[in-house]
Design a protein around this motif. Structure first.
Motif, PDB file in Angstrom:
ATOM      1  N   TYR A  48       0.907  -1.280   0.056  1.00  0.00           N
ATOM      2  CA  TYR A  48       0.121  -0.068   0.010  1.00  0.00           C
ATOM      3  C   TYR A  48       0.794   1.148  -0.054  1.00  0.00           C
ATOM      4  CZ  TYR A  48      -3.786  -3.238   1.412  1.00  0.00           C
ATOM      5  OH  TYR A  48      -4.489  -4.470   1.525  1.00  0.00           O
ATOM      6  N   ASP A  49       0.378   2.057  -0.789  1.00  0.00           N
ATOM      7  CA  ASP A  49       1.111   3.492  -1.124  1.00  0.00           C
ATOM      8  C   ASP A  49       0.212   4.464  -0.479  1.00  0.00           C
ATOM      9  OD1 ASP A  49       3.142   5.461  -1.245  1.00  0.00           O
ATOM     10  OD2 ASP A  49       2.637   5.574  -3.639  1.00  0.00           O
ATOM     11  N   ASP A  50      -0.196   4.530   0.703  1.00  0.00           N
ATOM     12  CA  ASP A  50      -1.184   5.753   1.268  1.00  0.00           C
ATOM     13  C   ASP A  50      -0.893   5.696   2.714  1.00  0.00           C
ATOM     14  OD1 ASP A  50      -3.482   6.634   2.329  1.00  0.00           O
ATOM     15  OD2 ASP A  50      -4.592   5.905   0.509  1.00  0.00           O
ATOM     16  N   ALA A  51      -0.735   6.903   2.894  1.00  0.00           N
ATOM     17  CA  ALA A  51      -0.450   7.304   4.520  1.00  0.00           C
ATOM     18  C   ALA A  51      -1.545   7.028   5.283  1.00  0.00           C
ATOM     19  CB  ALA A  51       0.079   8.894   4.475  1.00  0.00           C
ATOM     20  N   GLY A  52      -2.857   6.859   4.764  1.00  0.00           N
ATOM     21  CA  GLY A  52      -3.995   6.582   5.576  1.00  0.00           C
ATOM     22  C   GLY A  52      -4.035   4.964   6.003  1.00  0.00           C
ATOM     23  N   ILE A  53      -3.172   4.060   5.308  1.00  0.00           N
ATOM     24  CA  ILE A  53      -3.113   2.701   5.507  1.00  0.00           C
ATOM     25  C   ILE A  53      -1.806   2.334   6.177  1.00  0.00           C
ATOM     26  CG2 ILE A  53      -3.490   0.622   4.559  1.00  0.00           C
ATOM     27  CD1 ILE A  53      -4.944   1.795   2.398  1.00  0.00           C
ATOM     28  N   SER A  54      -2.006   1.804   7.385  1.00  0.00           N
ATOM     29  CA  SER A  54      -0.777   1.167   8.063  1.00  0.00           C
ATOM     30  C   SER A  54      -0.822  -0.230   8.321  1.00  0.00           C
ATOM     31  CB  SER A  54      -0.537   1.908   9.577  1.00  0.00           C
ATOM     32  OG  SER A  54      -1.794   1.689  10.176  1.00  0.00           O
ATOM     33  N   ALA A  55       0.320  -0.519   8.608  1.00  0.00           N
ATOM     34  CA  ALA A  55       0.595  -2.037   8.604  1.00  0.00           C
ATOM     35  C   ALA A  55       0.865  -2.671   9.943  1.00  0.00           C
ATOM     36  CB  ALA A  55       1.486  -2.924   7.671  1.00  0.00           C
ATOM     37  N   GLU A  56       0.334  -3.655  10.388  1.00  0.00           N
ATOM     38  CA  GLU A  56       0.738  -4.230  11.749  1.00  0.00           C
ATOM     39  C   GLU A  56       0.693  -5.930  11.505  1.00  0.00           C
ATOM     40  OE1 GLU A  56       1.008  -3.582  14.792  1.00  0.00           O
ATOM     41  OE2 GLU A  56       0.335  -1.330  14.896  1.00  0.00           O
ATOM     42  N   VAL A  57       1.498  -6.460  12.470  1.00  0.00           N
ATOM     43  CA  VAL A  57       1.702  -7.944  12.520  1.00  0.00           C
ATOM     44  C   VAL A  57       0.473  -8.722  13.384  1.00  0.00           C
ATOM     45  CG1 VAL A  57       3.311  -7.884  14.345  1.00  0.00           C
ATOM     46  CG2 VAL A  57       3.439  -9.732  12.652  1.00  0.00           C
ATOM     47  N   VAL A  58      -0.057  -9.500  13.001  1.00  0.00           N
ATOM     48  CA  VAL A  58      -0.759 -10.542  13.765  1.00  0.00           C
ATOM     49  C   VAL A  58      -1.038 -11.857  13.095  1.00  0.00           C
ATOM     50  CG1 VAL A  58      -3.098 -10.082  12.450  1.00  0.00           C
ATOM     51  CG2 VAL A  58      -2.869 -10.651  14.851  1.00  0.00           C
ATOM     52  N   ASP A  59      -0.684 -12.741  14.117  1.00  0.00           N
ATOM     53  CA  ASP A  59      -0.961 -14.269  13.815  1.00  0.00           C
ATOM     54  C   ASP A  59      -2.334 -14.799  14.191  1.00  0.00           C
ATOM     55  OD1 ASP A  59      -1.248 -17.061  13.280  1.00  0.00           O
ATOM     56  OD2 ASP A  59       0.942 -17.442  14.176  1.00  0.00           O
ATOM     57  N   ILE A  60      -3.313 -14.995  13.327  1.00  0.00           N
ATOM     58  CA  ILE A  60      -4.630 -15.014  13.550  1.00  0.00           C
ATOM     59  C   ILE A  60      -4.920 -16.431  14.229  1.00  0.00           C
ATOM     60  CG2 ILE A  60      -5.853 -16.294  11.682  1.00  0.00           C
ATOM     61  CD1 ILE A  60      -7.988 -14.094  12.082  1.00  0.00           C
ATOM     62  N   THR A  61      -3.953 -17.257  14.293  1.00  0.00           N
ATOM     63  CA  THR A  61      -4.079 -18.654  15.036  1.00  0.00           C
ATOM     64  C   THR A  61      -3.108 -18.406  16.386  1.00  0.00           C
ATOM     65  OG1 THR A  61      -2.024 -19.511  14.132  1.00  0.00           O
ATOM     66  CG2 THR A  61      -3.998 -19.820  12.998  1.00  0.00           C
ATOM     67  N   ASP A  62      -2.825 -17.279  16.814  1.00  0.00           N
ATOM     68  CA  ASP A  62      -2.206 -17.284  18.250  1.00  0.00           C
ATOM     69  C   ASP A  62      -2.884 -16.236  18.918  1.00  0.00           C
ATOM     70  OD1 ASP A  62      -0.146 -15.389  19.904  1.00  0.00           O
ATOM     71  OD2 ASP A  62       0.844 -17.656  19.255  1.00  0.00           O
ATOM     72  N   ASP A  63      -3.615 -16.542  20.160  1.00  0.00           N
ATOM     73  CA  ASP A  63      -4.305 -15.683  20.970  1.00  0.00           C
ATOM     74  C   ASP A  63      -3.146 -14.563  21.610  1.00  0.00           C
ATOM     75  OD1 ASP A  63      -5.979 -17.272  20.435  1.00  0.00           O
ATOM     76  OD2 ASP A  63      -6.363 -17.895  22.583  1.00  0.00           O
ATOM     77  N   GLU A  64      -1.996 -14.772  21.953  1.00  0.00           N
ATOM     78  CA  GLU A  64      -0.931 -13.698  22.239  1.00  0.00           C
ATOM     79  C   GLU A  64      -1.050 -12.685  21.173  1.00  0.00           C
ATOM     80  OE1 GLU A  64       2.391 -15.257  23.971  1.00  0.00           O
ATOM     81  OE2 GLU A  64       1.220 -16.479  25.762  1.00  0.00           O
ATOM     82  N   SER A  65      -0.672 -13.118  20.043  1.00  0.00           N
ATOM     83  CA  SER A  65      -0.587 -12.255  18.814  1.00  0.00           C
ATOM     84  C   SER A  65      -1.849 -11.517  18.784  1.00  0.00           C
ATOM     85  CB  SER A  65      -0.231 -12.863  17.837  1.00  0.00           C
ATOM     86  OG  SER A  65       0.142 -11.946  16.555  1.00  0.00           O
ATOM     87  N   ILE A  66      -3.156 -12.004  18.929  1.00  0.00           N
ATOM     88  CA  ILE A  66      -4.166 -11.044  18.517  1.00  0.00           C
ATOM     89  C   ILE A  66      -4.313  -9.992  19.843  1.00  0.00           C
ATOM     90  CG2 ILE A  66      -6.658 -11.238  18.992  1.00  0.00           C
ATOM     91  CD1 ILE A  66      -6.495 -14.065  17.321  1.00  0.00           C
TER      92      ILE A  66
END
Length: 238
Positions: A48-66
């Motif tokens: 994405y090349d848009d200042a209004g869209i940011s990225a985060e990390v998450v593993d949806i199979t891991d509760d601690e990550s969520i």
């Protein structure tokens, strides 16, 4: 640029392509601040090349990550989960590990998203989950996909009651022209698309934009909850 989501915060869980990308771009075009989240934060950010869209990390199979993602983001208005792991194949070929991953990604993962994000959903906010056409159309070779998507359909109604007044809805796409079918090869993909489009009532394959529009409707219609929107070209009718 529209204004249906002006000043709203939208979290889209999934890849930086296909349905997740279409949802993120449409939400942004309607004025939302969008966070895209998945396992590869760098790859998502590069998509994405848009200042209004940011990225985060998450593993949806891991509760601690969520839970960690919820802690970093704080209050949001809408959470959309497009993540999936398909367990295709006939019964004799299905593997337990593939079925587990399918349920973990598409059923248990969104359940845990609801658990950790519900306490910080802003008034009028919602969750949008993803099922799929094989929850309603039974084809040999799609047992694992079908029972996973059927569980999402049921989960949607259950969460809509338990989390009320937070709204919970589901999108059930039909065959959509995304990279999900590239494994068939160019010839195989073309022939499959021709077969589907010759039989469904709308006589075409769906687009990511068809699905993104349904997600926008689910997010913005404040009298809609516990509903699975079948955006599938009428395929289960055939």
């Amino acid at each position: 640029m529209g204004s249906a989501l002006r000043d709203k915060a939208v979290l889209v869980v999934g890849r930086g392509s296909g349905l997740a990308r279409a949802v993120a771009l449409l939400a942004r075009s309607e004025g939302a601040r969008v966070v895209v989240a998945g396992r590869d934060k760098a790859k998502l950010a590069a998509a994405y090349d848009d200042a209004g869209i940011s990225a985060e990390v998450v593993d949806i199979t891991d509760d601690e990550s969520i839970a960690a993602l919820a802690g970093r983001l704080g209050p949001v208005d809408h959470v959309v989960s497009t993540a999936s792991a398909r367990a295709r194949g006939e019964l004799a070929d299905l593997q337990r590990e593939n079925l587990r991953l399918s349920f973990d990604t598409k059923v248990i993962g969104p359940t845990m998203l609801a658990k950790y994000f519900a306490p910080q959903i802003n008034a009028g906010g919602s969750f949008v989950l993803f099922a799929g056409v094989h929850a309603f159309k039974l084809n040999v070779g799609y047992l694992g996909v079908g029972i996973t998507n059927g569980a999402v359909d049921f989960l949607t109604r259950w969460l809509a009651v338990e989390l009320a007044p937070i709204r919970v809805n589901c999108i059930s796409p039909g065959v959509i022209d995304t990279g999900a079918w590239d494994s068939l090869g160019s010839k195989g993909k073309r022939e499959y698309f021709e077969h589907i489009s010759s039989r469904n009532p709308v006589r075409r394959i769906g687009t990511p934009e068809d699905i993104a529009g349904a997600v926008l409707f689910a997010m913005t219609n404040t009298f809609l909850t516990g509903v699975t929107l079948r955006v599938d070209g009428g395929e289960p009718l055939t």
